[in-house]
Design a protein around this motif. Structure first.
Motif, PDB file in Angstrom:
ATOM      1  N   THR A 424      -1.418  10.087 -22.828  1.00  0.00           N
ATOM      2  CA  THR A 424      -2.304   9.940 -23.980  1.00  0.00           C
ATOM      3  C   THR A 424      -3.765   9.659 -23.657  1.00  0.00           C
ATOM      4  O   THR A 424      -4.605   9.745 -24.540  1.00  0.00           O
ATOM      5  CB  THR A 424      -1.777   8.846 -24.940  1.00  0.00           C
ATOM      6  OG1 THR A 424      -1.545   7.663 -24.182  1.00  0.00           O
ATOM      7  CG2 THR A 424      -0.502   9.283 -25.617  1.00  0.00           C
ATOM      8  N   ALA A 425      -4.055   9.295 -22.428  1.00  0.00           N
ATOM      9  CA  ALA A 425      -5.469   9.081 -22.102  1.00  0.00           C
ATOM     10  C   ALA A 425      -5.741   9.484 -20.660  1.00  0.00           C
ATOM     11  O   ALA A 425      -4.854   9.413 -19.796  1.00  0.00           O
ATOM     12  CB  ALA A 425      -5.877   7.621 -22.316  1.00  0.00           C
ATOM     13  N   SER A 426      -6.950   9.895 -20.414  1.00  0.00           N
ATOM     14  CA  SER A 426      -7.378  10.210 -19.064  1.00  0.00           C
ATOM     15  C   SER A 426      -7.500   8.914 -18.261  1.00  0.00           C
ATOM     16  O   SER A 426      -7.946   7.895 -18.793  1.00  0.00           O
ATOM     17  CB  SER A 426      -8.743  10.900 -19.117  1.00  0.00           C
ATOM     18  OG  SER A 426      -9.386  10.811 -17.870  1.00  0.00           O
ATOM     19  N   PRO A 427      -7.134   8.937 -16.978  1.00  0.00           N
ATOM     20  CA  PRO A 427      -7.311   7.723 -16.175  1.00  0.00           C
ATOM     21  C   PRO A 427      -8.776   7.274 -16.125  1.00  0.00           C
ATOM     22  O   PRO A 427      -9.048   6.083 -15.940  1.00  0.00           O
ATOM     23  CB  PRO A 427      -6.800   8.132 -14.785  1.00  0.00           C
ATOM     24  CG  PRO A 427      -6.659   9.608 -14.810  1.00  0.00           C
ATOM     25  CD  PRO A 427      -6.487  10.022 -16.227  1.00  0.00           C
ATOM     26  N   TYR A 428      -9.706   8.210 -16.336  1.00  0.00           N
ATOM     27  CA  TYR A 428     -11.138   7.837 -16.329  1.00  0.00           C
ATOM     28  C   TYR A 428     -11.473   6.875 -17.458  1.00  0.00           C
ATOM     29  O   TYR A 428     -12.415   6.106 -17.376  1.00  0.00           O
ATOM     30  CB  TYR A 428     -12.015   9.078 -16.452  1.00  0.00           C
ATOM     31  CG  TYR A 428     -12.058   9.895 -15.181  1.00  0.00           C
ATOM     32  CD1 TYR A 428     -12.947   9.568 -14.160  1.00  0.00           C
ATOM     33  CD2 TYR A 428     -11.203  10.972 -14.997  1.00  0.00           C
ATOM     34  CE1 TYR A 428     -12.986  10.301 -12.985  1.00  0.00           C
ATOM     35  CE2 TYR A 428     -11.228  11.714 -13.828  1.00  0.00           C
ATOM     36  CZ  TYR A 428     -12.115  11.374 -12.821  1.00  0.00           C
ATOM     37  OH  TYR A 428     -12.160  12.099 -11.662  1.00  0.00           O
ATOM     38  N   LYS A 429     -10.701   6.946 -18.520  1.00  0.00           N
ATOM     39  CA  LYS A 429     -10.978   6.093 -19.664  1.00  0.00           C
ATOM     40  C   LYS A 429     -10.661   4.634 -19.327  1.00  0.00           C
ATOM     41  O   LYS A 429     -11.231   3.723 -19.920  1.00  0.00           O
ATOM     42  CB  LYS A 429     -10.161   6.567 -20.862  1.00  0.00           C
ATOM     43  CG  LYS A 429     -10.574   5.955 -22.141  1.00  0.00           C
ATOM     44  CD  LYS A 429     -10.450   6.908 -23.302  1.00  0.00           C
ATOM     45  CE  LYS A 429     -11.205   6.320 -24.472  1.00  0.00           C
ATOM     46  NZ  LYS A 429     -11.416   7.280 -25.536  1.00  0.00           N
ATOM     47  N   PHE A 430      -9.739   4.429 -18.416  1.00  0.00           N
ATOM     48  CA  PHE A 430      -9.350   3.072 -18.034  1.00  0.00           C
ATOM     49  C   PHE A 430      -9.416   2.936 -16.514  1.00  0.00           C
ATOM     50  O   PHE A 430      -8.510   2.388 -15.875  1.00  0.00           O
ATOM     51  CB  PHE A 430      -7.952   2.772 -18.591  1.00  0.00           C
ATOM     52  CG  PHE A 430      -7.903   2.886 -20.084  1.00  0.00           C
ATOM     53  CD1 PHE A 430      -8.313   1.828 -20.890  1.00  0.00           C
ATOM     54  CD2 PHE A 430      -7.526   4.076 -20.692  1.00  0.00           C
ATOM     55  CE1 PHE A 430      -8.326   1.951 -22.275  1.00  0.00           C
ATOM     56  CE2 PHE A 430      -7.537   4.205 -22.077  1.00  0.00           C
ATOM     57  CZ  PHE A 430      -7.932   3.140 -22.870  1.00  0.00           C
ATOM     58  N   ALA A 431     -10.512   3.446 -15.964  1.00  0.00           N
ATOM     59  CA  ALA A 431     -10.659   3.553 -14.514  1.00  0.00           C
ATOM     60  C   ALA A 431     -10.420   2.219 -13.797  1.00  0.00           C
ATOM     61  O   ALA A 431      -9.735   2.172 -12.773  1.00  0.00           O
ATOM     62  CB  ALA A 431     -12.049   4.101 -14.185  1.00  0.00           C
ATOM     63  N   ARG A 432     -10.987   1.147 -14.350  1.00  0.00           N
ATOM     64  CA  ARG A 432     -10.876  -0.149 -13.659  1.00  0.00           C
ATOM     65  C   ARG A 432      -9.421  -0.588 -13.499  1.00  0.00           C
ATOM     66  O   ARG A 432      -8.976  -0.946 -12.408  1.00  0.00           O
ATOM     67  CB  ARG A 432     -11.711  -1.212 -14.388  1.00  0.00           C
ATOM     68  CG  ARG A 432     -11.684  -2.589 -13.731  1.00  0.00           C
ATOM     69  CD  ARG A 432     -12.772  -3.506 -14.263  1.00  0.00           C
ATOM     70  NE  ARG A 432     -14.101  -3.052 -13.919  1.00  0.00           N
ATOM     71  CZ  ARG A 432     -14.694  -3.240 -12.735  1.00  0.00           C
ATOM     72  NH1 ARG A 432     -14.068  -3.890 -11.780  1.00  0.00           N
ATOM     73  NH2 ARG A 432     -15.908  -2.788 -12.510  1.00  0.00           N
ATOM     74  N   SER A 433      -8.672  -0.538 -14.588  1.00  0.00           N
ATOM     75  CA  SER A 433      -7.265  -0.969 -14.523  1.00  0.00           C
ATOM     76  C   SER A 433      -6.440  -0.040 -13.641  1.00  0.00           C
ATOM     77  O   SER A 433      -5.548  -0.482 -12.913  1.00  0.00           O
ATOM     78  CB  SER A 433      -6.638  -0.989 -15.911  1.00  0.00           C
ATOM     79  OG  SER A 433      -7.391  -1.784 -16.780  1.00  0.00           O
ATOM     80  N   VAL A 434      -6.734   1.237 -13.727  1.00  0.00           N
ATOM     81  CA  VAL A 434      -5.974   2.219 -12.958  1.00  0.00           C
ATOM     82  C   VAL A 434      -6.213   2.023 -11.458  1.00  0.00           C
ATOM     83  O   VAL A 434      -5.265   1.963 -10.661  1.00  0.00           O
ATOM     84  CB  VAL A 434      -6.365   3.652 -13.401  1.00  0.00           C
ATOM     85  CG1 VAL A 434      -5.855   4.688 -12.426  1.00  0.00           C
ATOM     86  CG2 VAL A 434      -5.839   3.924 -14.808  1.00  0.00           C
ATOM     87  N   LEU A 435      -7.473   1.892 -11.077  1.00  0.00           N
ATOM     88  CA  LEU A 435      -7.788   1.699  -9.653  1.00  0.00           C
ATOM     89  C   LEU A 435      -7.233   0.375  -9.146  1.00  0.00           C
ATOM     90  O   LEU A 435      -6.745   0.283  -8.022  1.00  0.00           O
ATOM     91  CB  LEU A 435      -9.298   1.773  -9.428  1.00  0.00           C
ATOM     92  CG  LEU A 435      -9.890   3.193  -9.438  1.00  0.00           C
ATOM     93  CD1 LEU A 435     -11.403   3.145  -9.393  1.00  0.00           C
ATOM     94  CD2 LEU A 435      -9.335   4.035  -8.280  1.00  0.00           C
ATOM     95  N   HIS A 436      -7.287  -0.636  -9.998  1.00  0.00           N
ATOM     96  CA  HIS A 436      -6.730  -1.938  -9.627  1.00  0.00           C
ATOM     97  C   HIS A 436      -5.238  -1.805  -9.303  1.00  0.00           C
ATOM     98  O   HIS A 436      -4.752  -2.396  -8.336  1.00  0.00           O
ATOM     99  CB  HIS A 436      -6.954  -2.938 -10.759  1.00  0.00           C
ATOM    100  CG  HIS A 436      -6.280  -4.258 -10.538  1.00  0.00           C
ATOM    101  ND1 HIS A 436      -6.831  -5.244  -9.749  1.00  0.00           N
ATOM    102  CD2 HIS A 436      -5.086  -4.732 -10.980  1.00  0.00           C
ATOM    103  CE1 HIS A 436      -5.998  -6.276  -9.726  1.00  0.00           C
ATOM    104  NE2 HIS A 436      -4.948  -6.001 -10.460  1.00  0.00           N
ATOM    105  N   ALA A 437      -4.544  -1.012 -10.103  1.00  0.00           N
ATOM    106  CA  ALA A 437      -3.105  -0.833  -9.871  1.00  0.00           C
ATOM    107  C   ALA A 437      -2.852  -0.110  -8.555  1.00  0.00           C
ATOM    108  O   ALA A 437      -1.886  -0.397  -7.853  1.00  0.00           O
ATOM    109  CB  ALA A 437      -2.476  -0.055 -11.032  1.00  0.00           C
TER     110      ALA A 437
END
Ligand SMILES: *Cc1c(COP(=O)(O)O)cnc(C)c1O
Length: 496
Positions: A424-437
C-alpha cells in the motif's frame, strides 16, 4: 442490469451510482452499498489480455451503471495516465509463493492514489449528469496523507476546488513539505494552530452549517467530501484485485479458476472490502486475510464476533492503520445481516454509545471468507528484513504488517495457496522506519540523506514524489486559528 444503491441504515433507497458519489454519505449517516454485486462475466483468458484501463472499464461499468461508456472512458483515461510511474498503474512483484501487488506508483506514492486519481472525474461527471452546475469544493482536514492524496487527485481538475486544513504541529516535516508545495491553481492548503481534532471538528462544523452552504450556493459553489466511505473510492479499488488475478494467470502463477489469498494491510477497511467485492464478482478467492498492526480491533472482531473499540490507541510505524473504528466495516455488517438496515443501525448505535457490539453467529458465518491476523512492531521489522535479505526487495511498514501477518497465518494453517499481498505504500514514504528495520546504522542520517540511501539499498530510482519534495517551491504559507477556518474558506473562494 442496473445497479442501484441503498443506505446501510435504511434511510435512502434506490439511489443511482452517480447520486451516491455526489452525496458521499447518506443523509441518515449510513454508507451507500450496491443492492447486488454484479458478476464479472468475462473469462480469465480474456481478462489476462486487458490493460489496467480496460480492466477498470469492465469492472466499473458493471457497478456504476448509470455512467455512459463515454463518461467512464473519459474518467479512466484521465485518471490512469502518465501520473503513474509504471505502465499499468499497478505492478506485481513475485517473491516465492507471494506476489506483492504494488499500488504505490501514483502521485503520492501510496495506494490511495488508485482511487483518488479517478474520484474527481467521477464526481464532476456525476454532477453534470445530475444537472448540478455548481463548482465542487472539496473540504478536508488531514492528519497527513489523505489530504495530500486528495489534493494530488483534484489538482487542476476543471470544475473543482480543494481546500485542505492540517494541524500545524500534528504532521511530520516531510508530510508538511509535501502539502505546502502542492501545485494546482485550484488547490489551497492552510495550517491550523492546534491538533488534528481541532482541524477535523472545524471542518465538520462548516460542512454541516446551512448558512455557509447557502452563501456558497449563491456564489456558485457546493461542498463535497473525498473521504474513504464514498462509493466512488471503493469501486475503483475493486479493479486492481481483478487485474492482479488475471496477471497471476497470465504470468503462469495460477491455473484458471485457482483460488488465491489476498492479504490486505487494513485501517478503515476500504481496501479489503474492495477485495471482497472482487470475489463476489467472481474472482476465485481462498481467503481474505485482514492484517492489522497492534491496534488489532479487527483481529479480535474476526476471532470472536465482538467489535470493541474501548482500548488504548497505540501509535505505530504504520500510521495509516492506527485506527480503532473502521468505517467501511459497516458495509460488511449490513451485508452479513442479509442487507438488514435495522440490524445494522442497531449495531452502529451500540458502537457510538458504548463502543462495542456483537454480531450473530449467522452474520459471522456470512463473513467466513475473512481471517483476521495481526503483527507487532518487531514482527513487521523482521518481515522488512526478511524480504530484503531473501529477495533483495524492500517493502514499506504497512505492507510489512501484511507480510508479517501472512507469515503467522501460514504457520498456523499450513495454507499453501498462491497469495497476493497488497503493497500500500512505497518504502520511500516511510524511509526512516524501513531503513531502521534493515539496519540501525542508517538511523544517524537526515531524512533527505535517507532517500538516497534507500535508493541504493533497494536498487530503485527515486520516485518523482521524492524528487519534487526535494526541489519544489513552497506555495502555501497561511497559518490560522481554528476559529478562522470559515472566513479563510470564504476568502479563498473570493466570496468575502
Ligand atoms: C489508508 C492506508 C491503509 C489502510 O487502508 P484502508 O482502506 O483504510 O483499510 C494501509 N496502508 C496505507 C499506506 C494507507 O495509506
Amino acid at each position: 442490469m442496473q445497479i442501484l444503491y441503498d443506505s446501510t441504515r435504511g434511510g435512502e433507497k434506490n439511489v443511482t451510482a452517480s447520486q451516491a458519489i455526489l452525496k458521499g454519505l447518506a443523509d441518515d449517516g449510513g454508507l451507500f452499498v450496491p443492492q447486488s454485486i454484479p458478476a464479472l462475466d468475462i473469462d480469465v483468458q480474456t481478462l489476462a489480455g486487458l490493460t489496467y484501463k480496460e480492466t477498470a472499464f469492465e469492472v466499473m461499468r458493471r457497478l456504476l451503471t448509470d455512467f455512459t461508456e463515454e463518461e467512464l472512458k473519459y474518467c479512466i483515461e484521465n485518471a490512469y495516465d502518465e501520473k503513474f510511474e509504471v505502465p499499468q498503474a499497478a505492478q506485481l512483484r513475485d517473491c516465492g509463493r507471494e506476489s506483492f501487488l504494488e499500488l504505490y506508483h501514483g502521485k503520492t506514492i501510496a495506494f490511495k492514489d488508485m482511487a483518488l486519481s479517478i474520484l474527481p472525474y467521477l464526481m464532476t461527471t456525476a454532477a453534470r449528469k445530475n444537472g448540478m452546475d455548481k463548482e465542487i469544493v472539496i473540504l478536508t482536514a488531514t492528519s497527513g496523507d489523505t489530504g495530500k492524496a486528495a489534493m494530488a487527485g483534484f489538482a487542476d481538475v476543471p470544475g473543482t476546488r480543494i481546500i485542505v486544513f492540517y494541524p500545524k504541529d500534528g504532521v511530520s516535516p516531510v508530510q508538511e513539505r509535501q502539502m505546502v508545495t502542492q501545485k494546482g491553481d485550484n488547490t489551497c492548503v492552510i495550517a491550523v494552530k492546534g491538533n488534528f481534532d481541532d482541524a477535523q471538528t472545524g471542518v465538520k462544523i462548516i460542512f454541516n452549517d446551512k448558512e455557509t452552504a447557502r452563501i456558497l450556493g449563491e456564489a456558485g459553489f457546493v461542498f463535497s467530501s473525498a473521504n474513504s466511505i464514498n462509493i466512488g473510492r471503493l469501486v475503483p479499488q475493486v479493479v486492481y484485485y481483478v487485474w492482479s488475478y488475471a496477471q497471476m494467470f497470465k504470468n503462469g502463477r495460477i491455473k484458471d479458476g485457482e483460488k488465491i489469498n489476498f492479504v490486505v494491510p487494513t485501517g478503515n477497511f476500504g481496501n479489503i472490502l474492495a477485495a471482497y467485492y472482487a470475489s463476489k464478482m467472481g474472482i476465485s478467492v481462498n481467503r481474505l486475510i485482514c492484517a492489522s498492526n497492534v491496534n488489532n480491533v479487527l483481529f479480535d472482531f474476526f476471532s470472536t464476533g465482538v467489535y470493541d473499540k474501548n482500548r488504548e490507541f497505540i501509535l505505530t510505524s504504520s500510521p495509516s492503520m492506527d485506527i480503532l473504528v473502521s468505517s467501511n466495516l459497516e458495509r460488511l455488517i449490513y451485508e452479513s445481516a442479509g442487507n438488514d438496515a435495522e440490524k445494522c443501525s442497531e449495531l452502529m448505535a451500540k458502537l457510538r454509545t458504548g463502543g462495542v457490539y456483537e454480531i450473530t453467529d449467522e452474520m459471522k458465518k456470512n463473513m467466513s471468507l475473512f481471517t483476521g491476523e495481526w503483527a507487532s512492531e518487531e514482527e513487521c521489522d523482521e518481515a522488512i528484513k526478511k524480504y530484503y535479505n531473501e529477495y533483495d526487495y524492500v517493502i514499506d511498514t504497512h505492507t510489512a504488517v501484511a507480510a508479517a501477518a501472512y507469515k503467522k497465518y501460514t504457520e498456523k494453517t499450513g495454507d499453501g495457496s498462491m497469495t497476493v499481498i497488497a503493497s500500500t505504500a512505497s518504502p520511500y514514504k516511510f524511509a526512516r522506519s524501513v531503513l531502521h528495520a534493515i539496519d540501525e546504522k542508517y538511523d544517524q542520517y537526515s531524512d533527505m540523506e535517507q532517500f538516497d540511501i534507500l535508493s541504493e539499498v533497494s536498487k530503485t530510482k527515486l520516485p518523482d514524489a521524492i524528487i519534487e519534495l526535494k526541489n519544489a517551491e513552497v506555495r502555501h504559507k497561511d497559518v490560522i486559528e481554528a476559529g478562522e477556518m470559515k472566513d479563510a474558506i470564504l476568502k479563498k473562494l473570493g466570496i468575502m
